[in-house]
Each structure stands twice: as C-alpha cells, then as structure tokens.
Design an enzyme around this catalytic site. Structure first.
Site, mmCIF file in Angstrom:
data_model
loop_
_atom_site.group_PDB
_atom_site.id
_atom_site.type_symbol
_atom_site.label_atom_id
_atom_site.label_comp_id
_atom_site.label_asym_id
_atom_site.label_seq_id
_atom_site.Cartn_x
_atom_site.Cartn_y
_atom_site.Cartn_z
ATOM 1 C CE LYS A 116 29.770 136.094 29.986
ATOM 2 N NZ LYS A 116 30.993 136.502 30.653
ATOM 3 C CD GLU A 204 26.338 131.755 33.796
ATOM 4 O OE1 GLU A 204 26.014 132.738 34.491
ATOM 5 O OE2 GLU A 204 27.492 131.532 33.429
ATOM 6 C CG HIS A 239 27.188 145.525 34.223
ATOM 7 N ND1 HIS A 239 26.956 144.535 35.146
ATOM 8 C CD2 HIS A 239 26.085 145.592 33.454
ATOM 9 C CE1 HIS A 239 25.753 144.032 34.935
ATOM 10 N NE2 HIS A 239 25.200 144.647 33.917
ATOM 11 N NE ARG A 296 41.404 143.978 33.130
ATOM 12 C CZ ARG A 296 40.182 143.470 33.032
ATOM 13 N NH1 ARG A 296 39.903 142.582 32.094
ATOM 14 N NH2 ARG A 296 39.230 143.831 33.866
HETATM 15 C C1 MV4 Z 1 25.119 136.865 36.667
HETATM 16 C C2 MV4 Z 1 24.255 137.382 37.647
HETATM 17 C C3 MV4 Z 1 23.348 136.522 38.224
HETATM 18 N N1 MV4 Z 1 23.307 135.243 37.830
HETATM 19 N N2 MV4 Z 1 25.033 135.573 36.306
HETATM 20 C C4 MV4 Z 1 27.139 140.970 35.410
HETATM 21 C C5 MV4 Z 1 28.482 141.220 34.821
HETATM 22 C C6 MV4 Z 1 28.992 139.898 34.383
HETATM 23 N N3 MV4 Z 1 30.399 139.779 34.707
HETATM 24 C C7 MV4 Z 1 28.169 138.903 35.083
HETATM 25 N N4 MV4 Z 1 27.085 139.591 35.715
HETATM 26 C C8 MV4 Z 1 26.140 138.924 36.394
HETATM 27 N N5 MV4 Z 1 26.032 137.612 36.063
HETATM 28 C C9 MV4 Z 1 24.140 134.801 36.874
HETATM 29 N N6 MV4 Z 1 24.066 133.521 36.496
HETATM 30 C C10 MV4 Z 1 24.360 138.728 38.010
HETATM 31 C C11 MV4 Z 1 25.296 139.501 37.368
HETATM 32 C C12 MV4 Z 1 25.371 140.878 37.781
HETATM 33 C C13 MV4 Z 1 26.488 141.403 38.404
HETATM 34 C C14 MV4 Z 1 27.620 140.636 38.636
HETATM 35 C C15 MV4 Z 1 28.720 141.159 39.241
HETATM 36 C C16 MV4 Z 1 28.710 142.482 39.632
HETATM 37 C C17 MV4 Z 1 27.616 143.279 39.406
HETATM 38 C C18 MV4 Z 1 26.507 142.753 38.788
HETATM 39 C C19 MV4 Z 1 25.385 143.562 38.572
HETATM 40 C C20 MV4 Z 1 24.284 143.039 37.959
HETATM 41 C C21 MV4 Z 1 24.280 141.702 37.548
#
Ligand code: MV4
Length: 660
Positions: A116, A204, A239, A296
């Site tokens: 990341k 973040e 997730h 992928r």
């Molecule tokens: C975040 C976020 C809010 N703000 N980053 C969750 C999985 C990972 N790929 C990144 N995720 C998140 N990152 C910031 N800066 C909220 C999530 C997140 C989320 C993102 C995508 C799909 C579902 C989610 C469920 C909870 C939190």
C-alpha cells in the site's frame, strides 16, 4: 503463438478459463488436489494432473508441483485465475524462469501493488488521486510510531490506520479521535507483523460511507492501455463482496471518464500488462481516491464482459501472446446493465456459517440474459477445504431494472438441495428498495438490511409442512396411483431442524388435509414426478420442486426453500430437543477464542468457542444446558471437522428439571 494452457486454479474460474481457451483452440491442462479428483474443472480440461493432498498449501499453492505438471504435459503458459498464486510475484518469476508464459502482469507490477505504501507513493507521482494521508518517507525507512502520530495531526479525524501489506480490509483500523491514536498504532503494528510478517503502516483520512467502484483496465506490451468501464461492488459483508454490477448506478459519464483515465495512468505508471483492476473509494461528493490495484482477473469480471460484449480471458491470452489490445478506447462501448451475485453454500441465519456436505441437486435457472459461472454440479460434495461458492449468477438487461428483475427470477427458480445457501438473502437484496434506487453504499448491509427476514431462520408453517407431508406420504405408501377412498388420519412427525412438528394427515383422492395443533391446511396435489410437482392451494396452482434423500425431503416453493426429515417411526429425541453435550467442530479451522472453562454452567445456545474458517469467525454454541466438563482445545489450535471441542455434562439445574 501459445498452444497449451495450464490453469493453476480450481472451481468456477478454472472452468471459465478453460471454456475460452478451448474456444480459441488451446489445449488445456487442469491441476487438482486429491479432494478435487472428480471436480468439474478436471472433467472439462483435456488433461489433468494431481498436485497434492486436499490442503490448499499442499496443492494449489504448491509451486514446484504446478511447474512440474506444466513441464510434464508440455504446457507453454499458465493462467493463475484469482486467489491462490494469482498475485504472487515469486510464482510469476518462477514461471518465467521455467520458460513458461505467466498469463498476468510482470512480477514487478505485482510486487509494487502488494505494498500500500509503495503503490500509493507511485500513484501519487503518476497523478492518480489518492486518499489524503501519510505514507512515510518516499525513500528508505518505514515511518516510526512518533512520525505517524505527528502526521495524524495534519490529516485530522476520523482516520484509518492500514497495514501496508494488508488488503481487502485486513489489517485496517478506524480511529475516531486523537486520544485513541497511539494505542491503535501499537496494536495495528503488532497485528500486521503477526499477519503479514511486516509491520509497515500508513495513515489515511477516513472517507465516510464510501462506495467501492473499480475500473477494469487492460494493457499490452506495446504501451497501449484502455479501461472497460467500472464495477460497483459497494454491497459487501465483512469485506466479502456480495453483489457486483456494471455500470455503477452512482457514476456519471464524466466521472467514468475521469476515473477511467486515472486507472489507465495507474497501469502505464507500473508498466502493466494484461487484466488489472484499479479500486477506488468514491465519496458522497463523487470525489474518488485510489485504494489499491488488483493484478489479476477478478471474480466479478463477467459483469464487465456482459456490458462490453468482450471476452476478457480471450484478451488476456492475446496480450500474453504479445498481440496488441483487441480494441482501442474509442471502440469500447457500454451496452445495458449487468448484475452479479455470489451464490454460496452458507447459512445467513447463523452468521453465514459455510455449509458442507453432499449437493444432491443443483439446477440453475437458465433464460434470456442469464449467465451462470459454476464449478459444481449435482452429485458433488461441498468440502471444507475451499471457498464454498456454488456459482456466480449474472443477469444482463437493457437497463438496471430489467437486469434486477431477471436476476430475482433466476434466483427464485434456481434450486439447490442438500446444503443451505444464501439464495433468498441475495434475492432480497436485489429486490430491496434502497438497492433498487441505486443508494447502496458500503454500509448498506449493516444499516438498511440488518433486520431483513432473510437473515433469520425460515420456519416452515402449516402450509409448508402440509406440502412436505403430501410428498412424503406419497413416497411412503409407494402407490403409483391415488385411491379415492378416504384414508384414516395418519400421524406424522417431521424434524424441521429447529424442532419436531407433529402433524395429522388425511388423504382423500388428490386432496390432502393436514392439521398441526389448531392449525389446518388443505392442498390438492396435481402432478408428481421427476422432482417437480404442482399443488393447488386455495384455488391457486403453485410450482414446487423437491428432492428426496432417504428420510430427508428438500423442498422449494412459495419463494422459499426448506427441508424436513421424516421421524414418524423414530424414537423420541432427548428432552427439550437438547443435544448430546458433545460439541464438535462443524468444519476445519482454527480456534481463535475460548470463552468457557471447566466447571462453568452454560445454557443451550451460549457461545463456547470461536472457530475461524475460510477467513470468517464462527461461534460454536452449547447444544444443551449444563456444566462444562472438559475443554479440549485452546486458543490457536487447528481443528478438524467433527473434532470434539467441549464436553457439557447435565448440570444440577438440568438434572432437577429432568427428575421433576
Ligand atoms: C477505507 C475506508 C474509508 N476511508 N479507507 C475496506 C477494504 C479495503 N480495500 C479498504 N477499505 C476501506 N478503506 C479510507 N481512507 C473504508 C473502507 C471500507 C470499505 C471499502 C470498500 C468496500 C467496503 C468497505 C467496507 C468497510 C470499509
């Protein structure tokens, strides 16, 4: 020119890749574990090689055995599918070193996107918008706790701490205020070290109730890169994606172009090749931020295929052969709308516990605009070794509502007998008003869907039990025809899973009257045979599907599925439906928490230990009241399905009750 493709995967994606490879004239080689010897993907491949025992690590992740299988069969290229070795830079390199073409991006791109911290720095430099935050120094060392704490003051709250090596929600923490920061950094660091062998963290700003929108990109080795629209994957549970669709109901043409161009920049910046997905968070204000790039072909690629009319596996193979991309950006048109749901053998009423066992019957409902990608068929067994996804059900329509209607129809008409599935849960989501209005964010399932009936066990009522009794009665009597002579009242006992229903059944010709206490129901059986029957309930004909397996009967009608076991001729079960007190693991997994100790008094339904399996936590509960005798496992233990975990003896209270 490549000729022979080895598919280093199993299940639906292996079947999917083999389908296109064969259509393009490739010979195909499957690999399989001992548990998968009779699996569909083995059956559809031209050749197949066993690469080890059932455990994932010993087979589908066994690099040496996979390369040996390729050499032995003369394969010249390897498709990794998704999961397993698909994003393993070491494997991509090992293929190359063995003289095999890896159908995927260069190892350097996989490696960059695996961090990341490094990927965010690279994307920022390439002009791709990223979530404002702190990635530590551009060159050199990982940021220390103190550096992170001082950076947090500039970012503001709420903020996210993320493990640099994490992904898909693992190693992520939300911090609401400054007071919680230092402690959370310490915990996140040690968790990340534990989970990924790497304690590197980034910070973040938290985006509130974001949408998850990802862009499909493709690049070739001649410097061309294009985007094929977006997929909205906002509907997730812990997730895990549940619904994916294209296009996103939230994305405007302007936003699509801006995100697409940013995603192409991302691909070009890392000398990408092949299929990739650039994930973005999109805020309520339609600002978008790079999250990560998946290197992928993704599970949800079919929705992109259905709205672009392109075969992404064919594109992957063309690019792997060194050909230029099949289309230029201006030739890529989006048409209609596609929605995919992941049909799982899992129980929504019990924390989505994965289900294992025989899949007696699986009948996908085919029809206009419907696609099923599946790796299983009737007669297979769902084992605890792998992800229990049964199929991806994908509907296409001219517009979103048509796609939704077709998908609901497909889910209602699909039958799965043998294992509990999330079928009804999925159809309720697609039919939900908030989802229908395009208003589902990543918070949808936790907020608008919390009390949905599809999350509670379905208890068959008198009508459902009457239907079961009709089918069972016919079977037991073994008659080929129906007698018009009124029969006597016959008692019947049906085990419904959460209790025993006692019925009185009277049959007169085709009419069956069933009483359950004060509740009565009359049905007319119209036809019977081949798992399909028609019943008339109060003048309305209903289609019903069923499967008989010994004393068990699986049924689907009235939009619901349920199962009963005929226990009419079996001795009564223990008092209050209490279990034996011998608590076993329902699947292979790891014990991550032990909540009781010997001597403790427990009640039926109380959680005793937590079992982690297939990336999810499963509470293991007491099946009776009593006193804990032995606790045979401790934190961190690996356990096998059916292994005894806890013994519960009848306690004082239970004994008094029994003697009263
Ligand atoms: C975040 C976020 C809010 N703000 N980053 C969750 C999985 C990972 N790929 C990144 N995720 C998140 N990152 C910031 N800066 C909220 C999530 C997140 C989320 C993102 C995508 C799909 C579902 C989610 C469920 C909870 C939190």
């Amino acid at each position: 020119m490549l000729k022979k493709l080895l598919i280093a995967n199993r299940g639906e994606i292996a079947v999917r890749v083999i389908r296109t490879a064969k259509a393009l004239g490739y010979r195909t080689v499957a690999i399989y574990s001992e548990a998968d010897a009779r699996a569909l993907h083995v059956h559809v491949a031209d050749e197949a090689v066993c690469v080890g025992p059932a455990q994932v690590g010993a087979s589908y992740l066994n690099v040496d055995a996979i390369l040996e299988a390729a050499t032995k069969t003369g394969a010249d290229c390897i498709h990794p599918g998704y999961g397993f070795l698909s994003e393993n830079a070491g494997f991509a390199n090992a293929c190359k070193n063995a003289g095999l073409v890896f159908v995927g991006p260069p190892a350097s791109a996989i490696e960059l996107m695996g961090s990341k911290r490094r990927s965010k720095i690279a994307m920022q430099q390439a002009g791709v918008p990223v979530v404002p935050g702190y990635e530590g120094p551009v060159e050199g060392n990982t940021a220390s706790d103190n550096e992170l704490i001082s950076a947090a003051a500039d970012i503001g709250y709420p903020l996210m701490i993320k493990a640099s090596a994490g992904g898909g929600g693992r190693g992520m923490r939300l911090v609401q205020e400054e007071g919680e920061l230092a402690d959370n950094i310490k915990r996140a660091r040690s968790e990340a070290k534990q989970a990924f062998g790497d304690g590197e963290l980034i910070l973040e700003k938290a985006v509130i109730e974001p949408r998850h929108v990802e862009i499909q990109v493709f690049a070739d080795r001649h410097g061309n890169a294009v985007y094929l629209g977006e997929r909205d994957c906002s509907v997730q549970r812990r997730h895990q994606k549940v619904v994916e669709e294209a296009p996103s109901p939230f994305v405007t043409p302007e936003l699509r172009q801006a995100m697409g161009e940013a995603a192409v920049k991302a691909a070009l910046a890392c000398s990408y090749e092949g299929a990739g997905t650039v994930e973005f968070l999109v805020g309520k204000d339609r600002n978008f931020y790079f999250l990560e790039m998946n290197t992928r072909l993704q599970v949800e690629h079919p929705v992109t295929e259905l709205i672009t009319g392109q075969d992404l596996v064919a594109w992957q193979l063309a690019v792997a052969e060194g050909q230029p991309l099949p289309l230029q950006q201006q030739d890529i048109q989006l048409n209609g709308h596609a929605i995919e749901v992941r049909l799982y053998a899992e129980d929504p009423a019990h924390e989505f516990t994965p289900q294992t066992g025989p899949l007696y019957s699986f009948q996908p409902a085919l029809g206009e605009g419907l696609r099923y990608d599946t790796g299983v068929r009737s007669g297979d067994t769902i084992t605890p070794h792998y992800d229990p996804m049964l199929a991806k059900v994908i509907a296409w329509g001219q517009n979103r509502d048509e796609a939704r209607r077709r998908l609901i129809r497909a889910l209602e008409d699909t039958t799965v007998f043998g294992v509990t599935t999330n079928r009804y849960f999925l159809s309720r989501i697609i039919a939900n008003d908030t989802f229908g209005a395009g208003g589902a964010t990543t918070a949808f399932l936790q907020q608008a869907f919390r009390d949905d009936p599809s999350l509670a066990p379905f208890s068959p009522g008198t009508r459902e039990l009457a239907l079961a009794a009709c089918v069972l009665d016919h079977g037991i009597s073994g008659q080929s025809g129906w007698s018009n002579a009124p029969s006597t009242m016959t008692p019947m006992k049906l085990d419904t899973g959460d209790g025993t229903a006692e019925l009185l059944v009277r049959k007169t010709g085709h009419t069956v009257s069933v009483s359950q206490g004060d509740s009565h129901h009359q049905l007319v059986l119209e036809s019977l045979g081949d798992g399909l029957l028609c019943i008339i309930d109060n003048g309305v004909r209903h289609r019903c599907q069923y499967h008989r397996e010994g004393d068990s009967l699986y049924l689907q009608a009235f939009g619901q599925a349920w199962a009963v076991r005929d226990v009419t001729h079996q001795p009564a079960a223990g008092a209050n439906g209490a279990g034996s007190g011998k608590i076993q693991a329902s699947m292979d997994g790891a014990i991550i928490d032990v909540l009781v100790a010997p001597g403790e008094t427990v009640q039926q339904g109380q959680t005793l230990v937590i079992l982690e399996a297939m990336k999810m936590e499963h509470p293991v509960k007491a099946d009776r009241d009593g006193v804990v005798g032995e606790v045979l496992v401790s934190n961190g233990d690996q356990v096998k399905r059916s292994q005894l975990l806890v013994n519960i003896a009848a306690g004082e209270a239970a004994e008094q009750e029994a003697s009263a």
